[in-house]
Write a protein that holds these residues in place. Structure first.
Motif, mmCIF file in Angstrom:
data_model
loop_
_atom_site.group_PDB
_atom_site.id
_atom_site.type_symbol
_atom_site.label_atom_id
_atom_site.label_comp_id
_atom_site.label_asym_id
_atom_site.label_seq_id
_atom_site.Cartn_x
_atom_site.Cartn_y
_atom_site.Cartn_z
ATOM 1 N N GLU A 1 0.849 -1.193 0.000
ATOM 2 C CA GLU A 1 0.000 0.000 0.000
ATOM 3 C C GLU A 1 0.882 1.238 0.000
ATOM 4 O OE1 GLU A 1 -4.204 1.149 2.185
ATOM 5 O OE2 GLU A 1 -3.299 -0.846 2.369
ATOM 6 N N ARG B 1 -3.930 0.727 -2.969
ATOM 7 C CA ARG B 1 -3.530 -0.658 -2.702
ATOM 8 C C ARG B 1 -2.997 -1.283 -3.987
ATOM 9 N NH1 ARG B 1 -7.456 -5.727 -1.566
ATOM 10 N NH2 ARG B 1 -5.842 -7.310 -1.245
ATOM 11 N N THR C 1 -4.525 6.264 0.307
ATOM 12 C CA THR C 1 -3.524 5.289 -0.137
ATOM 13 C C THR C 1 -4.089 4.511 -1.309
ATOM 14 O OG1 THR C 1 -4.313 3.610 1.427
ATOM 15 C CG2 THR C 1 -2.486 5.037 2.161
#
Length: 383
Positions: free
Chosen positions: A26, A146, A144
Motif C-alpha cells: 500500500e 492498494r 492510499t
C-alpha cells in the motif's frame, strides 16, 4: 469425470505452473508519485498502451479519491526482464493493470491535470492541485492506493493470460496492447516502428492530421497488422495449429523476439519493400474491398479491409520470396522493383467477382480457412 483420475498428474503440473504468488503493498499518493518519477514503478505509456483516458475520466478518478470512494487495486509485477536494480538496490516494478489510474494520479499530483467534467464536486472543474482548499489536500494526504504485487513468470503466454484476466480498467486493453505489455523485445520494438512507416499509414488510411484520435493507432491495431504479416508470411498461414488466432499471434511474436538483431533488421526491410511495392503499383486504396460486376467496381465497400490486406500482402511476399529476393535493393532513391510479380489493378478488382474470394474477405478476419482461401486465390492470380 471418469478421466479425472488418469489425468491427475497433468492437472497437478498445470496447477503448479499457473499458480501465481502475490503480496499486498500500500502506497500513499506522495510515495506512489515519487516511485513513478524515479522509475521504480515503471509507468511508460509505450510499455502498456497508447494512453487513452480522456481528461474527464482521469478527473473522475481524482474526484473518487477526494470523496474517499474506493478505487480498484493496481496490479504490479517485479519481472525478471525489467528488474534491473537501481543504485539504492530498490527493485523496479512494472504495471500489469492500473496504468491509466496511476497516470491520472501522477498527472494531478504534479500539477499537469486540470479537473474537468466533474458532476459531484463540480465547483472544482478547472482546478489544479494547487487550487484545492486545505481540507481537500489533507484528504489526498491520507489516501492510499492498494497494489498487489505478482511474482514474475518467464512464460510469455502465462503473462498474457494474467494480463487478460486482470484487464479490468474502464477502457479495456486490446490484444496487441496486451502483447506489447508482456512480449517485449527487439521484434516488438520493430513492429511498433514499422507501424509508423508512411506508405503503410497511407494504405491503412491513417492521416497525419488525426494520429492522436485514430482508433487503429489508439488500440494498436496498426501494430497488430504488422505482426499479422510476419506471422502469416513464408507459408505461416498454412501451418496447422491448435491455438486460436489470438494465441497464435502471441506465440509468433515470442518466437520472433528471439531472432538475432540482423534477422530482425532484415525483416523490417522485407516489410517496407512489400508495402512500398503495393503502394506504388496499386495505389493508396490497394487494400480496399469492392463489389464488382463485369470487371468494374460498382461500389467501394471500404477504403481498408484487413482481410484484403492479408490476401494481397502475404501473396505478394510469398510469391516473390521476398526474404531471398536478390533484386531487392534499397538506395537513396528507394527500392528496386525489378523482376517482381504483382497484381494489376484490373486483376485486383476481378478477385471480388470470385464468390469464394469475396466470402473469404467477409466475416471473421481470423478464420483460418478463409485466410488460406483468400491468400491462395491471390497467389493463383500472380502465377
Amino acid at each position: 469425470m471418469k478421466n479425472l483420475k488418469s489425468s491427475l498428474n497433468s492437472l497437478q503440473e498445470k496447477a503448479r505452473e499457473r499458480t501465481v504468488k502475490t503480496q499486498d503493498i500500500e502506497y500513499d499518493l506522495e510515495t506512489l508519485v515519487k516511485r513513478i518519477n524515479n522509475n521504480t514503478i515503471k509507468l511508460n505509456p509505450d510499455y502498456q498502451r497508447r494512453h487513452r483516458w480522456p481528461n474527464d475520466v482521469s478527473s473522475r478518478l481524482i474526484e473518487s479519491l477526494l470523496l474517499n470512494i474506493p478505487i480498484p487495486i493496481v496490479f504490479i509485477s517485479q519481472d525478471i526482464d525489467v528488474d534491473d536494480e537501481l543504485l539504492d538496490r530498490t527493485p523496479r516494478y512494472t504495471v500489469i493493470d492500473g496504468q491509466q489510474r496511476l497516470t491520472a494520479i501522477r498527472d494531478f499530483m504534479t500539477g499537469s491535470l486540470i479537473l474537468s467534467g466533474l458532476e459531484i464536486l463540480d465547483e472544482l472543474n478547472g482546478a489544479a492541485l494547487s487550487d484545492l482548499p486545505p481540507f481537500l489536500t489533507r484528504r489526498l494526504d491520507d489516501r492510499t492506493v492498494r497494489c498487489l504485487r505478482i511474482d514474475s513468470t518467464v512464460d510469455p503466454q502465462v503473462k498474457y493470460d494474467i494480463f487478460e484476466r486482470l484487464n479490468t480498467g474502464s477502457v479495456k486493453l486490446e490484444p496487441q496492447e496486451l502483447r506489447n505489455a508482456v512480449v517485449r523485445g527487439a521484434f516488438n520494438d520493430l513492429i511498433k516502428k514499422l507501424s509508423t512507416y508512411s506508405d503503410f499509414r497511407q494504405l491503412l488510411q491513417i492521416s497525419d492530421k488525426e494520429l492522436d484520435d485514430n482508433p487503429k493507432i489508439r488500440k494498436m491495431e496498426d501494430v497488430e497488422l504488422v505482426l499479422r504479416y510476419f506471422a502469416l508470411r513464408n507459408g505461416g498461414y498454412k501451418e496447422p495449429r491448435k491455438l486460436g488466432f489470438k494465441d497464435f499471434l502471441t506465440e509468433k511474436m515470442t518466437e520472433f523476439n528471439g531472432f538475432s538483431s540482423e534477422d530482425i533488421f532484415n525483416m523490417g526491410e522485407d516489410f517496407k519493400f512489400c508495402i512500398s511495392a503495393i503502394r506504388k503499383f496499386l495505389g493508396p486504396y490497394a487494400f480496399s474491398k469492392h463489389k464488382v460486376e463485369n470487371g468494374v467496381s460498382v461500389k467501394r465497400m471500404s477504403t481498408f479491409n484487413a482481410a484484403v490486406y492479408d490476401a494481397i500482402l502475404i501473396a505478394f511476399s510469398d510469391k516473390n520470396n521476398v526474404s531471398n529476393l536478390e533484386e531487392k535493393k534499397y538506395t537513396s532513391g528507394g527500392f528496386n522493383f525489378k523482376n517482381i510479380s504483382i497484381l494489376t489493378d484490373k486483376q485486383r478488382l476481378s478477385l471480388f467477382e470470385d464468390d469464394d474470394f469475396f466470402d473469404a474477405v467477409s466475416g471473421s478476419v481470423n478464420d483460418l480457412g478463409k485466410i488460406r482461401t483468400r491468400i491462395n486465390k491471390v497467389i493463383e492470380d500472380l502465377s
